[in-house]
Design a protein around this motif. Structure first.
Motif, short mmCIF file in Angstrom:
data_model
loop_
_atom_site.label_atom_id
_atom_site.label_comp_id
_atom_site.label_asym_id
_atom_site.label_seq_id
_atom_site.Cartn_x
_atom_site.Cartn_y
_atom_site.Cartn_z
N ARG A 56 1.21 -1.17 0.10
CA ARG A 56 -0.16 -0.16 0.04
C ARG A 56 0.90 0.96 -0.05
O ARG A 56 1.72 1.17 0.80
N SER A 57 0.69 2.11 -0.98
CA SER A 57 1.56 3.09 -1.18
C SER A 57 0.88 4.40 -0.93
O SER A 57 -0.07 4.81 -1.07
N MET A 58 1.73 5.31 0.13
CA MET A 58 1.23 6.80 0.12
C MET A 58 2.34 7.81 -0.62
O MET A 58 3.59 7.48 -0.42
N ARG A 59 1.93 8.44 -1.64
CA ARG A 59 2.81 9.15 -2.36
C ARG A 59 2.50 10.52 -2.35
O ARG A 59 1.40 11.02 -2.70
N SER A 60 3.85 11.23 -2.25
CA SER A 60 3.50 12.88 -2.24
C SER A 60 4.34 13.42 -3.19
O SER A 60 5.51 13.05 -3.40
N SER A 74 9.04 13.50 -5.80
CA SER A 74 8.22 12.79 -5.13
C SER A 74 8.65 11.85 -3.97
O SER A 74 9.75 11.39 -4.02
N PHE A 75 7.96 11.33 -3.11
CA PHE A 75 8.29 10.53 -2.04
C PHE A 75 7.19 9.49 -1.93
O PHE A 75 5.93 10.01 -1.72
N HIS A 119 3.80 11.50 6.15
CA HIS A 119 3.13 10.35 6.25
C HIS A 119 2.77 9.35 7.59
O HIS A 119 3.95 8.98 8.07
N PHE A 173 1.47 20.69 -3.69
CA PHE A 173 1.51 19.09 -3.26
C PHE A 173 0.40 18.56 -4.12
O PHE A 173 -0.59 19.01 -4.30
N GLU A 174 0.89 17.36 -4.34
CA GLU A 174 -0.18 16.09 -4.72
C GLU A 174 -0.23 15.00 -3.75
O GLU A 174 0.92 14.53 -3.23
N GLU A 175 -1.06 14.47 -3.46
CA GLU A 175 -1.28 13.16 -2.70
C GLU A 175 -1.88 12.03 -3.26
O GLU A 175 -3.04 12.04 -4.13
N VAL A 176 -1.39 10.87 -3.39
CA VAL A 176 -1.93 9.73 -3.78
C VAL A 176 -1.81 8.45 -3.34
O VAL A 176 -0.60 8.13 -2.68
N LEU A 177 -2.85 7.69 -3.13
CA LEU A 177 -2.74 6.46 -2.35
C LEU A 177 -3.10 5.41 -3.51
O LEU A 177 -3.55 5.63 -4.43
N VAL A 201 4.02 0.26 2.45
CA VAL A 201 3.83 -0.71 3.58
C VAL A 201 3.29 -2.15 2.98
O VAL A 201 2.40 -2.13 2.30
N SER A 229 5.92 6.32 0.47
CA SER A 229 5.96 5.03 1.80
C SER A 229 5.18 4.11 1.45
O SER A 229 3.86 4.01 1.15
N PHE A 280 -2.06 12.25 5.31
CA PHE A 280 -0.70 13.32 4.76
C PHE A 280 -0.95 14.56 5.64
O PHE A 280 -1.76 14.67 5.79
N PHE A 326 9.22 13.71 3.74
CA PHE A 326 10.12 14.15 2.62
C PHE A 326 9.98 15.45 2.45
O PHE A 326 8.89 16.09 2.46
#
Lengths: 179, 179
Positions: free
Chosen positions: A15-19, A167-168, B21, A28-32, A172, A170, B28, B168
């Motif tokens: 499962r990814s959290m991406r900023s 971008s970054f 995160h 900022f952009e946030e993507v699950l 899990v 996390s 976020f 980040f």
């Protein structure tokens, strides 16, 4: 660490959290998203097809894998067209224990086939550089624990002078208790 | 790269975009801030005061610096109490060209004095590990270009078993044209 061990540790569902950071506009952009990584056989037809496209191959193909993803952007959460999904096949071409090339069927930043160079740093960080027509992407992936990976990326202009975005993620590991 | 060169490159004013995160809740956080890094003299009274607190000092103090920051969280943008600001003094204690300790007057994750260990990796990434009472923070800082730094952090439980949160930052040098 070798590329084989790095990929064995990476196999599974995440499962990814991406900023994403757009530097010029400070946006900022946030993507699950969900990511699935599966190691596939060197004799798989899709692997052969991809290898045949290469005129010359400077190294030894090793541990091909498939990445599948399903992303949900923070833009228009109710709009199903904003959900992006896809898959690609990647083949490492080893040139030494710590570096080589990575061929992929679909690029990350632009929709084309891409050849990247990779290296494994002394602290086991996996560093990937990909040249596209208009840009260069540098990605770094490292394990914080067996079940947590971090991934950063920097997208530069093709000349290398300007940084467009970073971008970054996390990631899990998804553990399916009922399996 | 030595710690002295790393810090000389870091000196100046930076605009930071930071994404946090929270892994357990998939939340976020976005923070815009200004950071100012100034190299200070080894004979500065504040440096002496901090060095005197250390019973023993296993290495050579080098290139102390001051960090000042002014952050604006995405929580309650109209609430001035949400704007956090602060400063701290940091002193590298060199044990070799590539590693040592870093003493700081105020910790990052908890409000206490902290001693970190640092190392410079072969690709010039600066890695910092800090043990607090309840947690361990690992930070990585690397230059993408002369005017862009990336910084990632991972906050683990003190036992090292659980990862609490990651963050980040993209830091862009502020260039004051009118100076």
């Amino acid at each position: 660490m070798s590329i084989e061990i790095f990929l064995a540790k990476s196999e599974g569902e995440w499962r990814s959290m991406r900023s994403g950071h757009s530097l010029a506009f400070q946006q900022f952009e946030e993507v699950l998203s969900e990511i699935k990584i599966t190691i596939i056989d060197l004799n798989d037809p899709a692997v052969n097809k991809l290898l045949q496209k290469l005129a010359s191959c400077d190294g030894i193909p090793s541990t091909p894998f498939k990445m599948e993803w399903h992303a949900e952007s923070d833009w228009e959460p109710d709009d199903p067209t904003q959900v992006s999904a896809g898959e690609c096949i990647l083949i490492p071409i080893k040139q030494s224990d710590s570096h080589g090339q990575l061929i992929r069927s679909v690029g990350y930043a632009e929709a084309e086939e891409a050849i990247s160079t990779y290296q494994l740093l002394s602290d086991n960080t996996f560093v990937l550089e990909t040249k596209y027509g208009q840009s260069i992407a540098e990605e770094r992936i490292w394990f914080v624990s067996d079940n947590i990976r971090c991934r950063s990326s920097v997208l530069k202009t093709a000349s290398g002078a300007g940084v467009l975005q970073t971008s970054f993620s996390s990631e899990v590991r998804r553990i399916n208790i009922h399996e």
